[in-house]
Each structure stands twice: as structure tokens, then as C-alpha cells.
Design an enzyme around this catalytic site. Structure first.
Site, PDB file in Angstrom:
ATOM      1  N   GLY A 149      11.010  -2.571   5.460  1.00 56.21           N
ATOM      2  CA  GLY A 149      10.344  -3.961   5.370  1.00 56.21           C
ATOM      3  C   GLY A 149      10.006  -4.456   4.060  1.00 56.21           C
ATOM      4  O   GLY A 149      10.084  -5.511   3.565  1.00 56.21           O
ATOM      5  N   HIS A 150       9.274  -3.197   3.170  1.00 55.29           N
ATOM      6  CA  HIS A 150       8.776  -3.556   1.782  1.00 55.29           C
ATOM      7  C   HIS A 150      10.027  -4.036   1.118  1.00 55.29           C
ATOM      8  O   HIS A 150       9.954  -4.798   0.226  1.00 55.29           O
ATOM      9  CB  HIS A 150       8.316  -2.345   1.343  1.00 55.29           C
ATOM     10  CG  HIS A 150       6.870  -1.872   2.293  1.00 55.29           C
ATOM     11  ND1 HIS A 150       6.822  -0.909   2.948  1.00 55.29           N
ATOM     12  CD2 HIS A 150       5.741  -2.556   2.160  1.00 55.29           C
ATOM     13  CE1 HIS A 150       5.266  -0.907   3.454  1.00 55.29           C
ATOM     14  NE2 HIS A 150       4.950  -1.861   3.033  1.00 55.29           N
ATOM     15  N   MET A 202       1.028  -1.254  -0.112  1.00 52.50           N
ATOM     16  CA  MET A 202       0.110   0.015   0.124  1.00 52.50           C
ATOM     17  C   MET A 202       1.075   1.263  -0.019  1.00 52.50           C
ATOM     18  O   MET A 202       0.449   2.393   0.442  1.00 52.50           O
ATOM     19  CB  MET A 202      -0.899   0.028   1.177  1.00 52.50           C
ATOM     20  CG  MET A 202      -1.982  -1.192   1.205  1.00 52.50           C
ATOM     21  SD  MET A 202      -3.490  -0.757   1.936  1.00 52.50           S
ATOM     22  CE  MET A 202      -2.687  -0.585   3.663  1.00 52.50           C
ATOM     23  N   GLY A 203       2.010   1.004  -0.241  1.00 59.50           N
ATOM     24  CA  GLY A 203       3.278   2.375  -0.451  1.00 59.50           C
ATOM     25  C   GLY A 203       3.458   2.750   0.715  1.00 59.50           C
ATOM     26  O   GLY A 203       3.608   2.048   1.609  1.00 59.50           O
ATOM     27  N   LEU A 262       6.718   2.985   1.435  1.00 60.02           N
ATOM     28  CA  LEU A 262       7.587   2.043   1.735  1.00 60.02           C
ATOM     29  C   LEU A 262       8.976   2.188   2.577  1.00 60.02           C
ATOM     30  O   LEU A 262       9.148   3.210   2.598  1.00 60.02           O
ATOM     31  CB  LEU A 262       8.232   1.708   0.233  1.00 60.02           C
ATOM     32  CG  LEU A 262       7.263   1.554  -0.994  1.00 60.02           C
ATOM     33  CD1 LEU A 262       7.936   1.215  -2.313  1.00 60.02           C
ATOM     34  CD2 LEU A 262       6.208   0.204  -0.790  1.00 60.02           C
ATOM     35  N   HIS A 263       9.002   1.079   3.204  1.00 63.03           N
ATOM     36  CA  HIS A 263      10.035   1.289   4.181  1.00 63.03           C
ATOM     37  C   HIS A 263      10.758  -0.036   4.290  1.00 63.03           C
ATOM     38  O   HIS A 263      10.770  -0.689   3.004  1.00 63.03           O
ATOM     39  CB  HIS A 263       9.535   1.250   5.773  1.00 63.03           C
ATOM     40  CG  HIS A 263       8.426   0.240   6.105  1.00 63.03           C
ATOM     41  ND1 HIS A 263       8.797  -1.194   5.935  1.00 63.03           N
ATOM     42  CD2 HIS A 263       6.921   0.374   6.390  1.00 63.03           C
ATOM     43  CE1 HIS A 263       7.616  -1.879   6.351  1.00 63.03           C
ATOM     44  NE2 HIS A 263       6.545  -1.052   6.523  1.00 63.03           N
ATOM     45  N   GLN A 276     -10.707  -2.304   2.051  1.00 59.95           N
ATOM     46  CA  GLN A 276     -10.206  -3.258   3.413  1.00 59.95           C
ATOM     47  C   GLN A 276     -10.164  -2.329   4.519  1.00 59.95           C
ATOM     48  O   GLN A 276      -9.505  -2.500   5.710  1.00 59.95           O
ATOM     49  CB  GLN A 276      -9.011  -3.771   2.917  1.00 59.95           C
ATOM     50  CG  GLN A 276      -7.482  -3.072   2.775  1.00 59.95           C
ATOM     51  CD  GLN A 276      -6.184  -3.695   2.683  1.00 59.95           C
ATOM     52  OE1 GLN A 276      -6.039  -4.217   1.506  1.00 59.95           O
ATOM     53  NE2 GLN A 276      -5.363  -3.726   3.556  1.00 59.95           N
ATOM     54  N   SER A 310       6.544  -0.494  10.330  1.00 58.37           N
ATOM     55  CA  SER A 310       5.196  -0.509   9.486  1.00 58.37           C
ATOM     56  C   SER A 310       4.959   1.204   9.130  1.00 58.37           C
ATOM     57  O   SER A 310       5.537   2.077   9.882  1.00 58.37           O
ATOM     58  CB  SER A 310       4.024  -0.482  10.605  1.00 58.37           C
ATOM     59  OG  SER A 310       2.734  -0.278  10.434  1.00 58.37           O
TER      60      SER A 310
HETATM   61  O1  PAF Z   1      -0.464  -5.530   3.567  1.00 55.48           O
HETATM   62  C1  PAF Z   1      -0.813  -4.767   2.923  1.00 55.48           C
HETATM   63  O2  PAF Z   1      -0.191  -3.827   2.516  1.00 55.48           O
HETATM   64  C2  PAF Z   1      -2.025  -5.161   2.113  1.00 55.48           C
HETATM   65  O3  PAF Z   1      -3.044  -5.494   2.912  1.00 55.48           O
HETATM   66  C3  PAF Z   1      -2.073  -5.530   0.909  1.00 55.48           C
HETATM   67  C4  PAF Z   1      -1.635  -6.977   0.897  1.00 55.48           C
HETATM   68  C5  PAF Z   1      -0.949  -4.872  -0.088  1.00 55.48           C
HETATM   69  C6  PAF Z   1      -3.384  -5.783   0.073  1.00 55.48           C
HETATM   70  O4  PAF Z   1      -4.006  -4.243   0.089  1.00 55.48           O
END
Ligand code: PAF
Length: 285
Positions: free
Chosen positions: A36-37, A30-31, A33-34, A61, A186
Site C-alpha cells: 500500500g505504501h 510510519m514505516g 512499509l507494505h 498520535q 496495514s
Molecule cells: O497514516 C499514517 O501512517 C500516519 O498517520 C501519518 C499520516 C504518517 C502521520 O503520522
């Protein structure tokens, strides 16, 4: 690196790559980014010929009183980071592109494993996650998909969906990346005030306390949970509420009561001021 907002284009590119014999790894995000990503992307880079990252704050969500509007965003910075770790394609759809008005009627829902933990406090959340992940799978045609273990329930739900719906995709979980003081990385950590940030590592400490006691021979789940909860209550000075703190079987996330036997995980969601933080720790190494 190619960036596109278009479903049609990302799917065409992914199919082209597959036809040319390339393997594809997807990293859905979901952008904002840190590290972890970036860890997920580096793992993806090692695993497959081509890496696709999606950046999409998925409205379906989020519940009505959640942080959809304030969720941190930094597309320019994110694109630089993706380029820096050698991502091949970045998919950045708008909500209208993924969910065209009035046409969208389909959702994907996993049942039992979504009921407890985060699912209990965030009704509809996992249905939104599995629906978007299913769409991303179809749009990017991956052989591998990478998810962080911080969202341990999400990872288990996606594994369940992938198996139940026979997606030919290997789901790979990547261990939590932490700050030096133990706080799990996070995007939502950006919401924390200075005091809350100082308090936040107590969450990981509490989970470690339970794990250490378990390793020393205390296997009573109630006592382990009490010790962990007391640690949070003692150490956190800012307004805080434990939304859940549970011991579950590591494979299917069924809650454990009584003695812990077999692979187990302790999971928690804590509200620190207006920020909801989640964390988990497996009791066995
Ligand atoms: O973990 C997330 O960032 C989101 O829940 C995901 C898996 C990209 C779905 O929108």
C-alpha cells in the site's frame, strides 16, 4: 537516495530542490512499509520530479494505552523498499528531533470532522496526526502529498486542514490495496494470529454486503448497517468487537440516518483480539 534524521537538512534540501525548479511529492508514513505504501510512492513518482518519504512513528498520535511501543519497525527493510521504487529522499527523524524537549508547545487541531469515527475512540489522535503532518509539510515543502484511502477519515481531516490553513499543496488519496482475500493492507496486520488472520477478511465482506444490498435498491441506512454487523458477528469466530460501523456522507463524513441519498461511504473499526483494524467502502463506484 539520501537519508537524513535532521529537520534542518531535510528542509534545506527541499528548499534547494524548489529553487532548482523541481516539483516535490511527499509520502508521509510510519514505516514497516507494505505494498500500500509502495503504491503511494509509485503514484508520487509519476506525479512529481522528486519524491520524499518520511518514516516516523509519531508518538503524539498514540493514546496512553495504544501500541506505540509495540508498533512494528523495520528501518533497514524500509530503506531498501524506498530505494527500489526510486525515492529521492527519506526523512527518518527521532522523536527528540521533531519534538525537542520542553520547547514544543504548538499543535494543530481540526474540529468537527475529527469528532466521530476513529476520533471518538482515539481522543487526541487526529490532533497528533495534523500536528506532525503540518510539520512535515513545512519541512519538505511539497507540491503534492499522498495518503491512503484506508485511513479515509485521516485523509478527509488532512484535506480540511490543508484547505483551512491555505497550504499550497495538492492532497492525493490513493485507493486501498488489499490482500487477495480482501483484507486491507496495514502494518498492524502483522499483529494478527493465524485464526484472526483467517477471520479478518470478513470485515471487507461485510462492507461489500452492504454495498451490494445498496446497489440492489436497499437504501435504509439502519438495515444496511445491521446486515453488515450481522455478517461480522456471524463470520468472525475469534474474540472481536465492532468499535464503530457507520454510514457517512463521503464528502464531510457526517453520519447518515434514514435513507442514503448522495455519495456515501461505510466505515468500520473492528477489534480482533488486540488488533484494531479499520476499513471502508464507498457505496457508489
Ligand atoms: O497514516 C499514517 O501512517 C500516519 O498517520 C501519518 C499520516 C504518517 C502521520 O503520522
Amino acid at each position: 537516495m539520501l537519508q537524513t534524521e535532521s529537520c534542518r537538512e531535510i528542509q534545506a534540501r527541499a528548499l534547494e530542490l524548489r529553487r532548482a525548479g523541481h516539483s516535490i511529492a511527499l509520502v508521509p508514513t510510519m514505516g514497516f512499509l507494505h505494498q500500500g505504501h509502495l503504491e503511494l510512492m509509485c503514484r508520487a513518482r509519476q506525479q512529481a520530479d522528486k519524491v520524499i518519504v518520511s518514516i516516523f512513528v509519531n508518538p503524539i498520535q498514540f493514546g496512553p494505552n495504544e501500541d506505540l511501543d509495540s508498533y512494528p519497525r523495520d528501518l533497514e527493510g524500509d530503506l531498501e523498499k524506498c530505494a527500489g521504487v526510486g525515492v529521492d529522499l527519506v526523512f527518518t527523524p527521532t522523536p527528540e528531533e521533531l519534538y525537542p524537549d520542553r520547547q514544543f508547545q504548538t499543535s494543530v487541531e481540526v474540529s468537527r470532522i475529527t469528532r466521530g469515527l476513529c476520533g471518538a475512540g482515539r481522543p487526541g489522535h487526529f490532533k497528533g496526526v495534523t500536528t506532525v503532518v503540518c510539520k512535515l509539510f513545512n519541512l519538505t515543502q511539497p507540491d503534492y502529498a499522498f495518503f491512503g484511502e484506508k485511513d479515509f477519515q485521516q485523509l478527509a481531516v488532512i484535506r480540511r486542514m490543508t484547505e483551512d490553513l491555505n497550504f499550497p499543496i495538492k492532497i492525493i488519496g490513493v485507493p486501498i490495496v488489499r490482500e487477495e482475500d480482501g483484507l486491507a493492507l496495514s502494518s498492524r496486520n502483522a499483529y494478527l494470529s493465524e485464526t484472526e488472520r483467517r477471520d479478518a477478511p470478513a470485515i471487507h465482506e461485510a462492507l461489500k454486503r452492504a454495498r451490494d444490498l445498496y446497489r440492489q435498491g436497499l437504501h435504509d441506512s439502519e438495515k444496511l448497517l445491521r446486515e453488515a454487523a450481522e455478517h461480522i458477528e456471524r463470520r468472525i469466530t475469534s474474540p472481536c468487537e465492532i468499535e464503530y460501523l457507520k454510514l457517512c456522507r463521503a464528502d464531510d463524513l457526517e453520519e447518515i440516518s434514514g435513507p442514503v441519498a448522495g455519495p456515501a461511504i461505510i466505515l468500520t473499526a473492528v477489534r480482533l483480539g488486540r488488533t484494531r483494524l479499520i476499513d471502508n467502502l464507498q457505496l457508489q463506484p
